[in-house]
Design a protein around this motif. Structure first.
Motif, PDB file in Angstrom:
ATOM      1  N   ARG A   1     -54.422 -38.645 -51.383  1.00 14.56           N
ATOM      2  CA  ARG A   1     -53.054 -38.520 -51.890  1.00 14.56           C
ATOM      3  C   ARG A   1     -52.060 -38.703 -50.752  1.00 14.56           C
ATOM      4  O   ARG A   1     -52.233 -38.174 -49.661  1.00 14.56           O
ATOM      5  CB  ARG A   1     -52.809 -37.148 -52.504  1.00 14.56           C
ATOM      6  N   VAL A   2     -50.982 -39.429 -51.046  1.00 13.62           N
ATOM      7  CA  VAL A   2     -49.870 -39.615 -50.123  1.00 13.62           C
ATOM      8  C   VAL A   2     -48.606 -39.314 -50.921  1.00 13.62           C
ATOM      9  O   VAL A   2     -48.446 -39.812 -52.038  1.00 13.62           O
ATOM     10  CB  VAL A   2     -49.813 -41.050 -49.562  1.00 13.62           C
ATOM     11  N   ALA A   3     -47.726 -38.497 -50.352  1.00 14.25           N
ATOM     12  CA  ALA A   3     -46.488 -38.142 -51.049  1.00 14.25           C
ATOM     13  C   ALA A   3     -45.332 -38.088 -50.058  1.00 14.25           C
ATOM     14  O   ALA A   3     -45.510 -37.708 -48.895  1.00 14.25           O
ATOM     15  CB  ALA A   3     -46.630 -36.799 -51.752  1.00 14.25           C
ATOM     16  N   TYR A   4     -44.160 -38.469 -50.548  1.00 17.47           N
ATOM     17  CA  TYR A   4     -42.939 -38.401 -49.752  1.00 17.47           C
ATOM     18  C   TYR A   4     -41.892 -37.643 -50.565  1.00 17.47           C
ATOM     19  O   TYR A   4     -41.629 -37.985 -51.726  1.00 17.47           O
ATOM     20  CB  TYR A   4     -42.431 -39.796 -49.413  1.00 17.47           C
TER      21      TYR A   4
ATOM     22  N   ARG B   1     -28.560 -29.635 -55.326  1.00 16.86           N
ATOM     23  CA  ARG B   1     -29.778 -30.095 -54.657  1.00 16.86           C
ATOM     24  C   ARG B   1     -30.453 -31.172 -55.497  1.00 16.86           C
ATOM     25  O   ARG B   1     -30.684 -30.979 -56.692  1.00 16.86           O
ATOM     26  CB  ARG B   1     -30.763 -28.954 -54.455  1.00 16.86           C
ATOM     27  N   TRP B   2     -30.769 -32.272 -54.858  1.00 14.53           N
ATOM     28  CA  TRP B   2     -31.557 -33.342 -55.455  1.00 14.53           C
ATOM     29  C   TRP B   2     -32.845 -33.453 -54.651  1.00 14.53           C
ATOM     30  O   TRP B   2     -32.805 -33.529 -53.428  1.00 14.53           O
ATOM     31  CB  TRP B   2     -30.806 -34.667 -55.404  1.00 14.53           C
ATOM     32  N   ILE B   3     -33.985 -33.468 -55.356  1.00 13.74           N
ATOM     33  CA  ILE B   3     -35.276 -33.536 -54.672  1.00 13.74           C
ATOM     34  C   ILE B   3     -36.137 -34.610 -55.338  1.00 13.74           C
ATOM     35  O   ILE B   3     -36.905 -34.320 -56.258  1.00 13.74           O
ATOM     36  CB  ILE B   3     -35.991 -32.162 -54.690  1.00 13.74           C
ATOM     37  N   PRO B   4     -36.002 -35.868 -54.917  1.00 11.96           N
ATOM     38  CA  PRO B   4     -36.891 -36.909 -55.443  1.00 11.96           C
ATOM     39  C   PRO B   4     -38.228 -36.903 -54.695  1.00 11.96           C
ATOM     40  O   PRO B   4     -38.277 -36.653 -53.491  1.00 11.96           O
ATOM     41  CB  PRO B   4     -36.124 -38.202 -55.200  1.00 11.96           C
ATOM     42  N   THR B   5     -39.295 -37.185 -55.429  1.00 13.29           N
ATOM     43  CA  THR B   5     -40.644 -37.232 -54.863  1.00 13.29           C
ATOM     44  C   THR B   5     -41.348 -38.496 -55.346  1.00 13.29           C
ATOM     45  O   THR B   5     -41.301 -38.809 -56.536  1.00 13.29           O
ATOM     46  CB  THR B   5     -41.468 -36.009 -55.297  1.00 13.29           C
ATOM     47  N   VAL B   6     -41.981 -39.189 -54.421  1.00 12.08           N
ATOM     48  CA  VAL B   6     -42.812 -40.349 -54.748  1.00 12.08           C
ATOM     49  C   VAL B   6     -44.214 -40.030 -54.251  1.00 12.08           C
ATOM     50  O   VAL B   6     -44.391 -39.610 -53.106  1.00 12.08           O
ATOM     51  CB  VAL B   6     -42.282 -41.627 -54.056  1.00 12.08           C
ATOM     52  N   SER B   7     -45.207 -40.210 -55.111  1.00 15.57           N
ATOM     53  CA  SER B   7     -46.577 -39.904 -54.698  1.00 15.57           C
ATOM     54  C   SER B   7     -47.528 -41.006 -55.166  1.00 15.57           C
ATOM     55  O   SER B   7     -47.253 -41.722 -56.132  1.00 15.57           O
ATOM     56  CB  SER B   7     -47.024 -38.552 -55.254  1.00 15.57           C
ATOM     57  N   TRP B   8     -48.635 -41.104 -54.463  1.00 16.05           N
ATOM     58  CA  TRP B   8     -49.662 -42.090 -54.766  1.00 16.05           C
ATOM     59  C   TRP B   8     -51.007 -41.405 -54.639  1.00 16.05           C
ATOM     60  O   TRP B   8     -51.241 -40.640 -53.703  1.00 16.05           O
ATOM     61  CB  TRP B   8     -49.554 -43.260 -53.791  1.00 16.05           C
ATOM     62  N   ARG B   9     -51.895 -41.667 -55.600  1.00 12.21           N
ATOM     63  CA  ARG B   9     -53.219 -41.058 -55.602  1.00 12.21           C
ATOM     64  C   ARG B   9     -54.263 -42.150 -55.783  1.00 12.21           C
ATOM     65  O   ARG B   9     -54.077 -43.065 -56.592  1.00 12.21           O
ATOM     66  CB  ARG B   9     -53.330 -40.059 -56.739  1.00 12.21           C
ATOM     67  N   HIS B  10     -55.341 -42.046 -55.015  1.00 11.86           N
ATOM     68  CA  HIS B  10     -56.411 -43.041 -55.106  1.00 11.86           C
ATOM     69  C   HIS B  10     -57.760 -42.320 -55.049  1.00 11.86           C
ATOM     70  O   HIS B  10     -58.009 -41.528 -54.137  1.00 11.86           O
ATOM     71  CB  HIS B  10     -56.296 -44.034 -53.941  1.00 11.86           C
ATOM     72  N   ASP B  11     -58.602 -42.606 -56.043  1.00  6.06           N
ATOM     73  CA  ASP B  11     -59.955 -42.046 -56.040  1.00  6.06           C
ATOM     74  C   ASP B  11     -60.822 -42.801 -55.047  1.00  6.06           C
ATOM     75  O   ASP B  11     -60.844 -44.038 -55.043  1.00  6.06           O
ATOM     76  CB  ASP B  11     -60.589 -42.137 -57.427  1.00  6.06           C
TER      77      ASP B  11
ATOM     78  N   SER C   1     -36.765 -34.514 -45.059  1.00  2.00           N
ATOM     79  CA  SER C   1     -37.833 -35.316 -45.639  1.00  2.00           C
ATOM     80  C   SER C   1     -39.190 -34.779 -45.194  1.00  2.00           C
ATOM     81  O   SER C   1     -39.326 -34.169 -44.141  1.00  2.00           O
ATOM     82  CB  SER C   1     -37.682 -36.786 -45.265  1.00  2.00           C
ATOM     83  N   LEU C   2     -40.181 -35.020 -46.056  1.00  2.19           N
ATOM     84  CA  LEU C   2     -41.535 -34.540 -45.802  1.00  2.19           C
ATOM     85  C   LEU C   2     -42.519 -35.593 -46.290  1.00  2.19           C
ATOM     86  O   LEU C   2     -42.449 -36.043 -47.437  1.00  2.19           O
ATOM     87  CB  LEU C   2     -41.775 -33.227 -46.539  1.00  2.19           C
ATOM     88  N   LEU C   3     -43.432 -35.988 -45.421  1.00  8.78           N
ATOM     89  CA  LEU C   3     -44.500 -36.919 -45.764  1.00  8.78           C
ATOM     90  C   LEU C   3     -45.819 -36.172 -45.653  1.00  8.78           C
ATOM     91  O   LEU C   3     -46.094 -35.547 -44.621  1.00  8.78           O
ATOM     92  CB  LEU C   3     -44.497 -38.121 -44.812  1.00  8.78           C
ATOM     93  N   THR C   4     -46.614 -36.219 -46.714  1.00 11.98           N
ATOM     94  CA  THR C   4     -47.916 -35.549 -46.692  1.00 11.98           C
ATOM     95  C   THR C   4     -49.017 -36.554 -47.004  1.00 11.98           C
ATOM     96  O   THR C   4     -48.842 -37.456 -47.820  1.00 11.98           O
ATOM     97  CB  THR C   4     -48.006 -34.400 -47.710  1.00 11.98           C
ATOM     98  N   VAL C   5     -50.137 -36.376 -46.329  1.00 14.40           N
ATOM     99  CA  VAL C   5     -51.348 -37.150 -46.593  1.00 14.40           C
ATOM    100  C   VAL C   5     -52.461 -36.125 -46.743  1.00 14.40           C
ATOM    101  O   VAL C   5     -52.650 -35.270 -45.874  1.00 14.40           O
ATOM    102  CB  VAL C   5     -51.658 -38.122 -45.434  1.00 14.40           C
ATOM    103  N   SER C   6     -53.183 -36.200 -47.841  1.00 15.09           N
ATOM    104  CA  SER C   6     -54.249 -35.219 -48.058  1.00 15.09           C
ATOM    105  C   SER C   6     -55.477 -35.885 -48.659  1.00 15.09           C
ATOM    106  O   SER C   6     -55.385 -36.902 -49.353  1.00 15.09           O
ATOM    107  CB  SER C   6     -53.771 -34.079 -48.962  1.00 15.09           C
ATOM    108  N   VAL C   7     -56.614 -35.287 -48.367  1.00 12.92           N
ATOM    109  CA  VAL C   7     -57.892 -35.719 -48.937  1.00 12.92           C
ATOM    110  C   VAL C   7     -58.464 -34.514 -49.661  1.00 12.92           C
ATOM    111  O   VAL C   7     -58.545 -33.417 -49.106  1.00 12.92           O
ATOM    112  CB  VAL C   7     -58.869 -36.206 -47.839  1.00 12.92           C
ATOM    113  N   ARG C   8     -58.850 -34.743 -50.902  1.00 11.31           N
ATOM    114  CA  ARG C   8     -59.424 -33.655 -51.700  1.00 11.31           C
ATOM    115  C   ARG C   8     -60.842 -34.023 -52.087  1.00 11.31           C
ATOM    116  O   ARG C   8     -61.105 -35.141 -52.521  1.00 11.31           O
ATOM    117  CB  ARG C   8     -58.571 -33.445 -52.952  1.00 11.31           C
ATOM    118  N   ARG C   9     -61.748 -33.097 -51.903  1.00 14.83           N
ATOM    119  CA  ARG C   9     -63.154 -33.331 -52.222  1.00 14.83           C
ATOM    120  C   ARG C   9     -63.514 -32.546 -53.463  1.00 14.83           C
ATOM    121  O   ARG C   9     -63.214 -31.352 -53.557  1.00 14.83           O
ATOM    122  CB  ARG C   9     -64.032 -32.875 -51.049  1.00 14.83           C
TER     123      ARG C   9
END
Length: 77
Positions: free
Chosen positions: A47-50, A29-39, A67-75
């Motif tokens: 946060r956006v992650a693939y 199993r290979w599981i690469p993840t790319v994520s981006w975070r912005h304040d 594949s899984l794409l997530t978009v989240s907002v954290r307060r």
């Protein structure tokens, strides 16, 4: 961010027939993840992650990609 996970899984009680010989099943199993975070200001974060999970097996019916794409907002409180 970038992360890559690798996992070898050997099945002790599952067998696969390869060229008329029963061998233990084995998955890679290979599981690469790319994520981006912005304040967003001082109180929130976007946060956006693939994630792409790839499984290769000596059982040809068990190969797959997911594949899984997530978009989240954290307060922050």
């Amino acid at each position: 961010g970038l992360e890559v996970k690798y996992r070898l899984q050997r099945y002790e009680n599952r067998f696969v027939e390869i060229e008329d010989v029963d061998v233990r099943r084995r998955d890679h199993r290979w599981i690469p993840t790319v994520s981006w975070r912005h304040d967003v200001g001082t109180a929130a974060e976007l946060r956006v992650a693939y994630v792409l999970e790839m499984r290769a097996s000596n059982d040809p019916t068990r190969d797959f990609d997911a594949s899984l794409l997530t978009v989240s907002v954290r307060r922050r409180w």
